[in-house]
Design an enzyme around this catalytic site. Sequence first.
Site, short mmCIF file in Angstrom:
data_model
loop_
_atom_site.label_atom_id
_atom_site.label_comp_id
_atom_site.label_asym_id
_atom_site.label_seq_id
_atom_site.Cartn_x
_atom_site.Cartn_y
_atom_site.Cartn_z
N GLU A 56 0.81 -1.22 0.00
CA GLU A 56 0.00 0.00 0.00
C GLU A 56 0.84 1.26 0.00
OE1 GLU A 56 -0.60 -2.56 2.01
OE2 GLU A 56 -2.37 -3.25 0.94
N HIS A 126 -11.89 -5.44 8.11
CA HIS A 126 -12.54 -5.22 6.82
C HIS A 126 -13.75 -4.32 7.00
CE1 HIS A 126 -10.25 -8.91 6.21
NE2 HIS A 126 -10.23 -8.61 4.94
#
Lengths: 322, 396
Positions: A56, A126
């Site tokens: 990321e 999540h």
Amino acid sequence: MNLFQSITSALDNALAKDPTAVVFGEDVAFGGVFRCTVGLRDKYGKDRVFNTPLCEQGIVGFGIGIAVAGATAIAEIQFADYIFPAFDQIVNEAAKYRYRSGDLFNCGNLTIRAPWGCVGHGALYHSQSPEAFFAHCPGIKVVIPRSPLQAKGLLLSCIEDKNPCIFFEPKILYRAAVEQVPVEPYNIPLSQAEVLQTGSDVTMVAWGTQVHVIKEVATMAQEKLGVSCEVIDLRTILPWDTETICKSVAKTGRLLISHEAPLTGGFASEISSTVQEECFLNLEAPIARVCGYDTPFPHIFEPFYIPDKWKCYDALQKMINY
Amino acid sequence: MRKMLLAALSRVLQGPAAAGRTASRVMVASRNYGDFASEASFEIKKCDLHRLEEGPSTTAVMTREEGLHYYKTMQTIRRMELKSDQLYKQKIIRGFCHLYDGQEACCVGIEAAIKPTDHVITAYRAHGFTFTRGVPVREILAELTGRKGGCAKGKGGSMHMYTKNFYGGNGIVGAQVPLGAGIALACKYFGKNEVCLALYGDGAANQGQIFETYNMAALWKLPCIFICENNRYGMGTSVERAAASTDYYKRGYFIPGLRVDGMDILCVREAVKFAADYCRAGKGPLVMELQTYRYHGHSMSDPGISYRTREEIQEVRSKSDPITLLKDRMVNNNLASVEELKEIDVAVRKEIEEAAQFATTDPEPPLEELGNHIYFNEPPFEVRGPNQWIKYKSVC
């Protein structure tokens, strides 16, 4: 179209209009884990729609580089929970580029998209809603749509906006929300909140999925208490539309803000603080913030954690009876 | 003795009709343990080496007891994962579930080579390690179903299982590797001759923090074994499409490395033994790549066939399945009989069924747990939430 299809449509328009636009991220080539980029690689080629390895920080740093050099970069972070390795790049590099270079350079061509918010079974990693972390950083824009129609317009505005933008997409709405969405490109202006329903007794503010919750609460309040609620979707978290909210509170005198993120330091605290500054004498009751608990997003306790319509309704009742 | 009783019982129950069959069954069943070899020696594949003069030995000795133990453990993990698959499809397990079947040789081989006082940390595909590090199956399944009998009290779920000397169970990819180096530093600091094994996958191998960790571990000669479980796919991306160099054992560059066949439990065991000895001798960290394979998709929402062919999965299952490999070795070298292993299968199945029963019927954690264990605090404090009038106390 549903939400992910409207995102695909927006990206399609962006790639068609701007020959320098590139879409990249983890697994975007085959269509993405939420199908937001289906068909784009076949249509625009593998040099414009490509996968990155699992990094990321690398993705965002790379995106900043593309943007500074003049191409339009649309980066995807697979889940908002994974944006934290890239936090340094966003906050220290992207947000401050224009400022520190005296407008010589900027990475305004960068847009970062990430699925956001609770989804029923996401558990700790999540389901997070990190908009508050980014709201604290001048230099970037943070946008959260509530529906497919809004999403396409807001995403296209973010891509065209000359500032680095973070676009959070409520993942629970990817398939659940369906609307008629125009195929041609269109823009929705940023930093403008939308009043969905006018009212005279209470103002309710939310963004993303939570907007639908407070709409329901507004209906409940009308039926059961005869209370007329004004429902506002904030849409852009940073820079946020203080004028619309404050005008509304000046009219109604009561404010309820709701979001899934934890209470302490959540964006509701910023709204609350500004509103009490501007509209102190108009307030009839303390501003209510109906948010998640100050715990990590739980696994098994999710139904109890999220600020559902009953919690909002309860808070609204208490405000009315203050 | 038990076998003879069993044989007698089966003879009685089956009756005279199956006399012929029964007779042969009695023959086999009355073989007692003295008929088996107590140990056997096997040739194992040589490991590829990076910056090492010599690697682990190419012969491994396995005793009968060890063999039976490995078999039972691997079979338990296999059945446990398949049971989790079943429970997930029945929606009794919700959330995320990353299954480990196909990779059993890795965790069992690792456990066989280290001591219970050594430390292990891995990413989210952790059910196998949770079991080998000592958590009973019922607690693992109860954690998956989110019940209070689970090893993390039902608050963690599939990706967050822990026990003594096993630090999880980590959701964010790559984040566990610097933690592993930290644990290794503590091992060195306390001087108890322990090592830390930090595991990660082929997808995580591209994360920046791993390279930062390699640097620190090598600089300070930490007793840390970095193990990359290369199952060829990072979620849906094959290693060729994700990595500029798929020689994961060489990625530590200045750290010596080994590439090991991760489907052969003896290979894994010998390699980890070698690595543990290396680290315990104070020579610094090592990188290991275990070449393995997972049969299921990345998680339960991934069918696992959109990025690889069914034929490929079938091929690995028929040629390199770790349990079958071990079974063939044991039977061909007279370490065990087919029936004996079948009995183990039956016992394992029963254990898993009971554990699943427990996991399905155990109550969920009480709501008061919502606020607990955020911080460590003496006086319980109230957790702020959406309602000023309903608060949960955080008690430790």
